[in-house]
Each structure stands twice: as C-alpha cells, then as structure tokens.
Motif scaffolding. Structure first.
Motif, PDB file in Angstrom:
ATOM      1  N   GLY A   1      -3.804   2.640  -1.097  1.00 30.81           N
ATOM      2  CA  GLY A   1      -2.464   3.115  -0.408  1.00 30.81           C
ATOM      3  C   GLY A   1      -2.769   4.241   0.317  1.00 30.81           C
ATOM      4  N   THR A   2      -2.041   4.338   1.351  1.00 35.76           N
ATOM      5  CA  THR A   2      -1.962   5.449   2.250  1.00 35.76           C
ATOM      6  C   THR A   2      -1.773   6.562   1.901  1.00 35.76           C
ATOM      7  N   PRO A   3      -2.210   7.867   2.493  1.00 33.39           N
ATOM      8  CA  PRO A   3      -1.580   9.257   2.346  1.00 33.39           C
ATOM      9  C   PRO A   3      -0.101   9.378   2.414  1.00 33.39           C
TER      10      PRO A   3
ATOM     11  N   PRO B   1      -1.461  -4.782  -6.455  1.00 38.08           N
ATOM     12  CA  PRO B   1      -1.140  -3.720  -7.217  1.00 38.08           C
ATOM     13  C   PRO B   1      -1.509  -2.262  -6.405  1.00 38.08           C
ATOM     14  N   THR B   2      -1.552  -2.132  -5.097  1.00 37.70           N
ATOM     15  CA  THR B   2      -1.627  -1.010  -4.457  1.00 37.70           C
ATOM     16  C   THR B   2      -0.704  -0.051  -4.630  1.00 37.70           C
ATOM     17  N   GLY B   3       0.163  -0.381  -4.552  1.00 42.96           N
ATOM     18  CA  GLY B   3       1.382   0.764  -4.869  1.00 42.96           C
ATOM     19  C   GLY B   3       1.639   1.262  -6.149  1.00 42.96           C
ATOM     20  N   ILE B   4       1.329   0.452  -7.193  1.00 40.19           N
ATOM     21  CA  ILE B   4       1.572   0.765  -8.675  1.00 40.19           C
ATOM     22  C   ILE B   4       0.315   1.677  -8.923  1.00 40.19           C
TER      23      ILE B   4
ATOM     24  N   LEU C   1       9.051   1.674  -3.472  1.00 38.22           N
ATOM     25  CA  LEU C   1       7.611   2.300  -2.989  1.00 38.22           C
ATOM     26  C   LEU C   1       6.655   1.491  -3.434  1.00 38.22           C
ATOM     27  N   ILE C   2       6.768   1.045  -4.764  1.00 35.78           N
ATOM     28  CA  ILE C   2       5.168   0.530  -5.125  1.00 35.78           C
ATOM     29  C   ILE C   2       5.156  -0.811  -4.695  1.00 35.78           C
ATOM     30  N   TYR C   3       6.187  -1.445  -4.007  1.00 30.87           N
ATOM     31  CA  TYR C   3       5.704  -2.899  -3.261  1.00 30.87           C
ATOM     32  C   TYR C   3       5.610  -2.566  -1.799  1.00 30.87           C
TER      33      TYR C   3
END
Length: 294
Positions: A277-279, A253-256, A246-248
């Motif tokens: 990151g999206t909702p 670094p959007t996911g982390i 999910l973090i990628y």
C-alpha cells in the motif's frame, strides 16, 4: 449439520519484509479475531494470496491457524482452481479433512466454462470427496458468474454442497437463491458492501475481509441485523463504510494489510505481482480511523 451463521473471517497471510511468512503475525491475527466475537475462520481464501504460496507453505499456514484457534471456531479451507483434477487431488491430500467444517471452492477462473461446465466441475469434486463444499462465486476475479439456477441445481442434487459465498456484488442474485433454496443451504455474503442486504433478505452472514480489522464491529452489526435492529446495524455500517472503500482502493489484500499494520496486528507486506500500500493510502486509513475513534 448446523448452518454457518454470522461472521467468517477471510484471513490474510502476513509476510516479513523478505517475503517469508510471518507466523507470529498470523498467530496475533487469529488471537485478535478470536477475542472479538467472530464465528468462524477461513484459511487460504483469495485474501491469503494463495496463488503465490508454495504447497509446503500452505500446510504450515493451516497448522499455524489450527494451533492458534485451539479448536474454538469452525475452520473453512479454501481449495479451488480451474483444473478439476488438480482440485480433487488437493482436497484428497488433506490428511485430517474432518478438522475442517467445509472446503470453500471458487468457480473455475480464466477458462470461463459454461453453466454446464461449472455444474460438472463441482459435481466431479463432490463425487470424489466426503468433504462439505461451499461454492464461491466471484465473477470479477473468475471471469464467469454462477447463475442462481446453477447454484440451486447443485444444492438440490448434492447434499454435501452446503452453501455459497456469493460475491457477485449483485444483491438481486442472492435474493433469487434465497427465495428458492432448500432450508439447510447457506447463502453467505462474500462482499463487505452487501452484508446487511443479504442478511436482511434471509442470508446467514458474511465471509469478510474487513472483519479481521473490525471483528467486534462486524460481529455486532450482524447480530443487530439478525435481531431486525436495522437502524443500529446500518449505523455501524455507515461508521466504517469509508474504511471498507479504502481497503479495496489499491486492491485486496494490499488494503487490509495496510490497515492491519496501522492498527498494529501484522506487517503490510504482500508478494508480487501485488505491491504494498502507498503512503497516501496509509494516511487516508489513519485519518478515517481517527474519525471513527473520536
């Protein structure tokens, strides 16, 4: 010099909503990983959005990390680029170079040099500094791969080239280096997916993105792998594998940063051309975290 063992954390740069650096968030992040058994810190790597940071911001970030670290853990500083002369200038502009265990330097990107070009780039850097250098191979970002023969040639020719952060995603490539490397050269996984295979093949550890979200879990997993407790190590990996995915999913670094916001460490904001990151991502991360914590 001791080798870099265990868990290195590729720190993000927290931002406020207006795009300014959130130094309180950065202090909180450093304290969080310090309290949870990581082994060293990496400042100004790819994950810190260095390409969108001004030079004075970089100095402020370094100072903030140093102050929050209280000289407890070794610090690695990311300085790389595709203009060899500029990289040398930047390395030599660091006033207290001795405060840093090593410089992490990415292979030149965009201009896609040959293997000889990559060799000459790092040779030139090493010849102009006293600093220890860790090579950083991340072909999906740079457009070129440092092949094992080039890595080994650099490591045998220059004693200050002390290791490689190997993030090609190709475990066989790490094994080809591990098979033939000199004893005091560190092979460090640069990819959260390949931590265990690299360590079990003889590698030293990881420079990790997910470790700032799960510092205790990653440190424990590495410790178990080094004791050859493979089953327990993999049980931790399988527990958090979905979160690593999910973090990628929407880029690093959007996911982390979304994950760090969910667990209350710092804001989720990034600078353009990255977007927050999206909702939907946030929801998936929360769902996965709840499953892990059940």
């Amino acid at each position: 010099m001791k080798k870099l063992n265990g868990t290195g954390v590729a720190l993000v740069t927290p931002f406020k909503k207006d795009g300014k650096i959130d130094f309180n968030g950065l202090e909180k992040l450093v304290k969080y990983v310090l309290d949870n058994n990581v082994d060293y810190l990496v400042a100004l790597g790819t994950t810190s959005e260095t390409t969108t940071l001004k030079q004075e911001e970089k100095w402020e970030i370094i100072k903030c990390i140093q102050n929050s670290n209280y000289k407890k853990l070794p610090l690695i500083l990311g300085i790389g680029g595709n203009n060899t002369e500029n990289v040398i200038k930047e390395v030599n502009s660091i006033k207290n170079l001795s405060d840093f265990y090593a410089i992490l330097s990415v292979s030149p990107y965009y201009n896609t040099p040959s293997q000889e070009g990559i060799y000459q780039h790092f040779k030139s850097i090493v010849n102009h500094t006293e600093a220890n250098i860790i090579l950083y191979n991340v072909p999906k970002r740079t457009g070129s791969n440092i092949i094992p023969d080039t890595v080994l040639r650099l490591s045998f020719d220059f004693k200050n080239i002390i290791g490689i952060k190997e993030a090609s995603g190709n475990v066989l490539q790490s094994y080809k280096i591990l098979e033939r490397k000199k004893e005091n050269f560190s092979v460090i996984s640069g990819d959260d997916y390949t931590i265990l295979p690299v360590i079990l093949g003889g590698g030293e550890g990881v420079i990790s993105v997910i470790a700032q979200g799960f510092p205790d879990k990653i440190s424990n997993m590495i410790s178990l792998a080094k004791k050859n407790d493979v089953k327990k190590a993999f049980s931790i990996f399988y527990d958090i594998m979905n979160i690593i995915d999910l973090i990628y999913e929407e880029g690093n670094p959007t996911g982390i940063k979304t994950f760090l916001d969910v667990i209350g460490i710092c804001n989720p904001y990034v600078r353009l051309p990255l977007v927050n990151g999206t909702p939907s991502l946030r929801k998936k991360i929360l769902h996965s975290l709840n499953k892990i914590n059940q």
